[in-house]
Design an enzyme around this catalytic site. Structure first.
Site, PDB file in Angstrom:
ATOM      1  N   ALA A 180      24.495  27.153  76.844  1.00  0.00           N
ATOM      2  CA  ALA A 180      24.644  27.931  78.073  1.00  0.00           C
ATOM      3  C   ALA A 180      25.378  27.054  79.078  1.00  0.00           C
ATOM      4  O   ALA A 180      25.464  25.844  78.905  1.00  0.00           O
ATOM      5  CB  ALA A 180      23.267  28.298  78.603  1.00  0.00           C
ATOM      6  N   GLU A 235      21.826  28.897  68.958  1.00  0.00           N
ATOM      7  CA  GLU A 235      21.076  30.171  68.967  1.00  0.00           C
ATOM      8  C   GLU A 235      22.004  31.339  68.604  1.00  0.00           C
ATOM      9  O   GLU A 235      21.628  32.233  67.837  1.00  0.00           O
ATOM     10  CB  GLU A 235      20.422  30.357  70.337  1.00  0.00           C
ATOM     11  CG  GLU A 235      19.288  29.380  70.604  1.00  0.00           C
ATOM     12  CD  GLU A 235      18.785  29.451  72.025  1.00  0.00           C
ATOM     13  OE1 GLU A 235      17.614  29.797  72.223  1.00  0.00           O
ATOM     14  OE2 GLU A 235      19.582  29.182  72.958  1.00  0.00           O
ATOM     15  N   GLY A 290      22.316  27.163  73.381  1.00  0.00           N
ATOM     16  CA  GLY A 290      22.688  28.582  73.185  1.00  0.00           C
ATOM     17  C   GLY A 290      23.745  28.753  72.118  1.00  0.00           C
ATOM     18  O   GLY A 290      23.838  29.812  71.490  1.00  0.00           O
ATOM     19  N   GLU A 320      17.869  21.197  74.676  1.00  0.00           N
ATOM     20  CA  GLU A 320      17.399  21.709  75.965  1.00  0.00           C
ATOM     21  C   GLU A 320      16.329  20.820  76.610  1.00  0.00           C
ATOM     22  O   GLU A 320      16.308  20.660  77.828  1.00  0.00           O
ATOM     23  CB  GLU A 320      16.838  23.134  75.806  1.00  0.00           C
ATOM     24  CG  GLU A 320      17.891  24.218  75.592  1.00  0.00           C
ATOM     25  CD  GLU A 320      18.247  24.435  74.133  1.00  0.00           C
ATOM     26  OE1 GLU A 320      18.880  25.460  73.811  1.00  0.00           O
ATOM     27  OE2 GLU A 320      17.927  23.556  73.305  1.00  0.00           O
TER      28      GLU A 320
HETATM   29  N1  T1G Z   1      27.450  23.491  80.590  1.00  0.00           N
HETATM   30  C1  T1G Z   1      28.327  23.128  81.566  1.00  0.00           C
HETATM   31  N2  T1G Z   1      29.147  22.032  81.512  1.00  0.00           N
HETATM   32  C2  T1G Z   1      29.070  21.290  80.401  1.00  0.00           C
HETATM   33  C3  T1G Z   1      28.173  21.598  79.341  1.00  0.00           C
HETATM   34  C4  T1G Z   1      27.346  22.767  79.464  1.00  0.00           C
HETATM   35  N3  T1G Z   1      26.495  23.147  78.513  1.00  0.00           N
HETATM   36  N4  T1G Z   1      28.318  20.651  78.391  1.00  0.00           N
HETATM   37  C5  T1G Z   1      29.273  19.806  78.844  1.00  0.00           C
HETATM   38  N5  T1G Z   1      29.721  20.178  80.039  1.00  0.00           N
HETATM   39  C6  T1G Z   1      30.777  19.519  80.833  1.00  0.00           C
HETATM   40  C7  T1G Z   1      30.413  18.099  81.256  1.00  0.00           C
HETATM   41  O1  T1G Z   1      29.700  18.089  82.450  1.00  0.00           O
HETATM   42  C8  T1G Z   1      31.786  17.457  81.412  1.00  0.00           C
HETATM   43  O2  T1G Z   1      32.313  17.873  82.656  1.00  0.00           O
HETATM   44  C9  T1G Z   1      32.606  18.136  80.315  1.00  0.00           C
HETATM   45  O3  T1G Z   1      31.900  19.348  79.992  1.00  0.00           O
HETATM   46  C10 T1G Z   1      32.701  17.313  79.063  1.00  0.00           C
HETATM   47  O4  T1G Z   1      31.392  16.928  78.675  1.00  0.00           O
HETATM   48  C11 T1G Z   1      20.200  29.407  76.534  1.00  0.00           C
HETATM   49  C12 T1G Z   1      19.099  27.126  77.905  1.00  0.00           C
HETATM   50  C13 T1G Z   1      28.843  18.875  74.152  1.00  0.00           C
HETATM   51  C14 T1G Z   1      28.113  16.721  73.238  1.00  0.00           C
HETATM   52  O5  T1G Z   1      22.578  20.455  76.501  1.00  0.00           O
HETATM   53  O6  T1G Z   1      25.701  17.293  75.160  1.00  0.00           O
HETATM   54  O7  T1G Z   1      21.947  26.316  76.011  1.00  0.00           O
HETATM   55  O8  T1G Z   1      32.419  15.673  83.749  1.00  0.00           O
HETATM   56  O9  T1G Z   1      31.698  14.452  79.088  1.00  0.00           O
HETATM   57  O10 T1G Z   1      30.967  13.326  75.698  1.00  0.00           O
HETATM   58  O11 T1G Z   1      18.741  28.303  75.152  1.00  0.00           O
HETATM   59  O12 T1G Z   1      28.716  17.532  76.776  1.00  0.00           O
HETATM   60  O13 T1G Z   1      34.441  16.604  82.654  1.00  0.00           O
HETATM   61  O14 T1G Z   1      33.517  17.668  84.763  1.00  0.00           O
HETATM   62  O15 T1G Z   1      29.636  15.333  77.951  1.00  0.00           O
HETATM   63  O16 T1G Z   1      32.492  14.931  74.477  1.00  0.00           O
HETATM   64  C15 T1G Z   1      22.277  23.111  76.016  1.00  0.00           C
HETATM   65  C16 T1G Z   1      25.273  19.526  76.779  1.00  0.00           C
HETATM   66  C17 T1G Z   1      22.462  23.820  77.320  1.00  0.00           C
HETATM   67  C18 T1G Z   1      24.773  20.297  75.624  1.00  0.00           C
HETATM   68  C19 T1G Z   1      30.221  16.875  74.572  1.00  0.00           C
HETATM   69  N6  T1G Z   1      23.452  22.329  75.721  1.00  0.00           N
HETATM   70  N7  T1G Z   1      26.552  18.894  76.534  1.00  0.00           N
HETATM   71  O17 T1G Z   1      30.091  15.542  74.927  1.00  0.00           O
HETATM   72  O18 T1G Z   1      31.875  15.411  76.785  1.00  0.00           O
HETATM   73  S1  T1G Z   1      21.007  24.713  77.741  1.00  0.00           S
HETATM   74  C20 T1G Z   1      23.503  21.033  75.995  1.00  0.00           C
HETATM   75  C21 T1G Z   1      26.633  17.784  75.753  1.00  0.00           C
HETATM   76  C22 T1G Z   1      21.025  26.078  76.697  1.00  0.00           C
HETATM   77  C23 T1G Z   1      19.928  28.118  75.819  1.00  0.00           C
HETATM   78  C24 T1G Z   1      19.781  26.903  76.651  1.00  0.00           C
HETATM   79  C25 T1G Z   1      27.970  17.128  75.676  1.00  0.00           C
HETATM   80  C26 T1G Z   1      28.769  17.455  74.399  1.00  0.00           C
HETATM   81  P1  T1G Z   1      33.207  16.910  83.493  1.00  0.00           P
HETATM   82  P2  T1G Z   1      31.082  15.439  78.170  1.00  0.00           P
HETATM   83  P3  T1G Z   1      31.411  14.709  75.430  1.00  0.00           P
END
Ligand code: T1G
Ligand code: NAD
Length: 707
Positions: free
Chosen positions: A63, A109, A106, A129
């Site tokens: 998400a 999911e 998500g 999450e």
């Molecule tokens: N939402 C918004 N921005 C995100 C994002 C996300 N999910 N993931 C990354 N970004 C932005 C990040 O801030 C950065 O921005 C740029 O993308 C590159 O990321 C409904 C509730 C995927 C392994 O927890 O683990 O789904 O700094 O520097 O090192 O049940 O990003 O360039 O402006 O980290 O290559 C669950 C989170 C959400 C994954 C890539 N998902 N992301 O790593 O790049 S909750 C996560 C990561 C959810 C559902 C629930 C990593 C990555 P900027 P980066 P990277």
């Protein structure tokens, strides 16, 4: 049609592509685009099956975390994903999720609601999450156990660590590993399954076990969470949600998941952990050192000093595959240093962190030497000799003589001036601080200290190098103790004051441990060595002349040779397994000296202990921000989470103060100033922000740090 989701018909296979860079998050417009795509798939009779894929470097990474702050209680936003994924699963035509890069949160999911999943071997799948203080909120806790089995689902959702696609294939989450071109492989797979019934994950109950066989799984998972993720609510909520999957039908199970998800979403813990998520990315951005700043290639390093820090630092570089030349003052010290490295690696092998082969390879990358003459070819040096200016300058003068012109000279000093050290060289623009934390091969933090002459290339090189080493680099200015230790000094002083006023040593440490700190301030002193601070106080009396009161107990302990764990006694006494026990001798010493100093003794409540210690950090942090030695408040938060064991679910000292409210914090600090003395004088920045009703988080980033 949203331009974030593309649909095209490939010979009867509908290709649905999510294109929302950088990580194809389910931002506004993506679920809407997917719903329209589903309409087309269902209505278009020429479509026999569909492939769901992410454009660019990854499948869907979850998400959109930036949208969580906008969700208000009662909003349907997250329930929206749940309903959409239910529709995906209900589609009569088979939908194949084609995974590369990451399928997280998500994203996984969504993939599990599809009827089949194919992936390239190095793809990663996970429900991270809990690292955001959340749980899966779109059916993940109900579908994952149905695909991967209970134990694995609990592990993935409660701990949040990803697994490789190859393991997911063995577990049954992934139906096929595609060699070569993913799209071609996915379309071929879709053709194979088209016309066949589309299996719904929600109807697969065979992996859900029964109450008797499941009970030990949940019991040990809860124990594990309480022990390893102390204080965090989300891991326990994730376990509750998965348990609901074993007790309820799919739909009520999802409702229970949603209830627990929203509980987490609106919690302070989740707000703090989302602050940390973006903070860890923000600290890499230095306004006046743009990301296109050229960096100096670092393919070999030299480490001078193989003591507590030098040995760990050598391991960090070797673990990243970078050859290390490790120098000591004499053979005995070199042998001792190499022995410690070998022992540390043996411990990692015994804990299954590294394989024997990995360790043998890494040890080969560490080449010992007793001579500076061999340093001519290395790209960078990290110096970690005793903490004394004269010795550091002597070593840097030698390094400047033998190293090639473009080599970076970094110091691991924990308090000395980088500018002063640089004066011993002809290349001050290539002198920088790289302040690792003990044990260097474990702690993630590196304070990168900018000197007055340090070049942007040297800074950019060290910032990207720390990422390559699996560390978090935070740029700080060159003031005494930089950021972390400059705040930690007053924090540990206040802990001594509390004990001198009558608080029990154990009570002070217990209050901070229960607040969430990895360890209390006095036990931490014993771990790091009380003599380190004692030597600094003796060598820098000018630093303490302002304060109207000086802490004295630790000096008394050090005069008795009680340096902490390294001498078997400090604030506590230690057995040969380094188990701490209270020591009546210390309590006697405290009451003797406190009486001599005329300090009235009183009972001190845990709340006051926490406030005095945390607000000391906040007040000093505010001074550091105002003086420009840190770029942003979040930089201080990331330093404290990764270098000083500050609880992540409290976001860091500056975030914590913002959440308490700066007016409240200021009021308490003013009361402490009245009651205790001038070292509690509130930082002007704190006074200003509290007055304007602002927060530290709202402060704009500085262009650069003060040197
Ligand atoms: N939402 C918004 N921005 C995100 C994002 C996300 N999910 N993931 C990354 N970004 C932005 C990040 O801030 C950065 O921005 C740029 O993308 C590159 O990321 C409904 C509730 C995927 C392994 O927890 O683990 O789904 O700094 O520097 O090192 O049940 O990003 O360039 O402006 O980290 O290559 C669950 C989170 C959400 C994954 C890539 N998902 N992301 O790593 O790049 S909750 C996560 C990561 C959810 C559902 C629930 C990593 C990555 P900027 P980066 P990277
Ligand atoms: P240490 O006493 O464990 O090791 C210092 C090593 O330097 C010794 O083994 C000594 O033999 C060696 N040495 C001295 N002169 C040398 C020379 N000319 N050539 C090669 N080796 C030489 O000290 P430490 O705790 O590892 O601290 C090293 C540096 O790291 C200090 O600047 C300290 O402030 C800093 N630091 C320490 C910690 C910590 O927790 N110990 C944390 C961060 C930074």
């Amino acid at each position: 049609m949203s331009d974030l989701v593309g649909v095209e018909n490939r010979d009867g296979i509908s290709l649905v592509t999510i294109d929302n860079p950088p990580v194809n998050a389910l931002s506004l417009g993506v679920p809407e685009g997917l719903a329209v795509a589903l309409d087309q798939i269902e209505k278009d009779s020429s479509i026999r099956a569909a492939v769901l894929m992410g454009a660019g470097r990854t499948f869907v990474a979850g998400a959109d975390i930036r949208e969580f702050g906008k969700i208000k209680p009662g909003s349907q936003r997250c329930a929206g994903h749940l309903a959409l994924f239910y529709r995906v699963e209900s589609c009569a035509k088979p939908i194949v999720a084609a995974i590369h890069g990451t399928a997280f949160g998500g994203g996984l999911e969504l993939a599990m609601s599809a009827h089949y999943r194919v992936a390239v071997a190095d793809a990663q799948l996970g429900q991270p999450e809990v690292k955001l203080g959340l749980i899966p909120g779109a059916g993940g806790t109900q579908r994952l156990p149905r695909l991967a089995g209970l134990a694995k689902a609990v592990e993935m959702c409660a701990q949040g660590n990803p697994i490789k696609a190859t393991e997911a294939h063995q577990l049954g989450i992934i139906d096929r590993i595609v060699e070569g071109d993913l799209l071609a492989g996915a379309i071929a797979f879709a053709k194979e399954v088209s016309g066949k019934p589309a299996p719904k994950t929600r109807e697969r109950n065979e992996e859900l076990g029964n109450a008797a066989e499941n009970a030990p799984i949940f019991a040990s998972a809860r124990q594990n969470a309480q022990r390893k993720q102390r204080g965090l609510m989300a891991p326990l909520a994730a376990i509750d949600a998965i348990e609901a999957a074993t007790r309820m039908r799919f739909e009520p199970g999802c409702e229970e998941e949603q209830r627990l998800f929203l509980q987490c979403l609106f919690s302070e813990q989740s707000k703090a952990l989302i602050h940390v998520f973006f903070g860890e990315r923000e600290v890499a951005k230095i306004p006046d050192v743009p990301k296109e700043t050229p960096t100096i290639p670092v393919n070999s390093v030299g480490v001078v000093g193989a003591g507590t820090m030098g040995g760990g630092i050598a391991m960090v570089f070797a673990n990243a595959g970078i050859p290390v030349l490790l120098k000591e003052a004499d053979q005995a010290a070199l042998d001792r240093g190499l022995r410690t490295i070998k022992n540390n690696y043996e411990i990692s092998v015994s804990r299954g962190r590294f394989t024997r082969a990995f360790v043998d390879q890494r040890m080969k990358l560490i080449r010992p030497t007793l001579s500076f003459e061999e340093f001519g070819g290395v790209d960078m040096i990290v110096e970690a000799v005793f903490e004394g200016m004269a010795l550091k300058k002597e070593v840097f003068a030698e390094l400047d003589r033998v190293c090639k012109p473009g080599a970076i000279l970094a110091s691991n000093t924990s308090s000395l001036s980088i500018d002063e050290i640089a004066k011993a060289t002809s290349r001050p623009h290539l002198v920088i601080g790289t302040h690792f934390f003990s044990p260097a091969n474990v702690m993630r933090l590196v304070e990168i200290v900018r000197g007055a002459a340090t070049s942007k290339e040297a800074i950019a090189t060290c910032m990207s190098l720390t990422k390559r080493l699996g560390k978090i680099g935070v740029l700080v200015g060159n003031c005494f103790g930089f950021v972390g230790n400059r705040m930690f000094g007053p924090y540990r002083r206040e802990a001594q004051f509390l004990v001198e006023e009558g608080a029990d040593i154990e009570a002070v440490d217990k209050a901070m441990y229960e607040f969430g700190m990895a360890m209390g301030p006095l036990a931490t002193g014993d771990l790091a060595g009380l003599d380190v601070g004692w030597r600094i106080r003796k060598e820098n009396p000018q630093l303490f002349k302002e304060a109207s009161r000086k802490a004295f107990i630790e000096d008394r302990l050090c005069e008795l040779g009680r340096f902490g764990q390294k001498t078997g006694a400090g604030w506590y006494k230690y057995d040969d397994k380094r188990q701490a026990a209270s020591d009546a001798e210390v309590s006697a010493l405290i009451s003797t000296w406190s009486t001599k100093a005329g300090i009235p003794q009183r009972m001190i409540a845990g709340e006051e202990i926490v406030e005095r210690l945390i607000y000391t950090l906040v007040n000093e942090g505010a001074r550091i921000l105002e003086e420009g030695y840190a770029l942003r408040a979040v930089d201080i938060d990331i330093i404290y989470l990764n270098g000083y064991g500050f609880p992540s679910y409290r976001g860091g000292p500056m975030w914590y103060a913002d959440r308490v409210g700066l007016r409240q914090v200021l009021q308490r600090i003013r009361e402490f100033e009245q009651r205790f003395g001038n070292w509690w004088k509130p930082a002007p920045l704190l006074v200003r922000l509290a007055g304007q009703g602002q927060t530290f988080s709202e402060l704009a980033a500085k262009q650069t740090v003060a040197a």
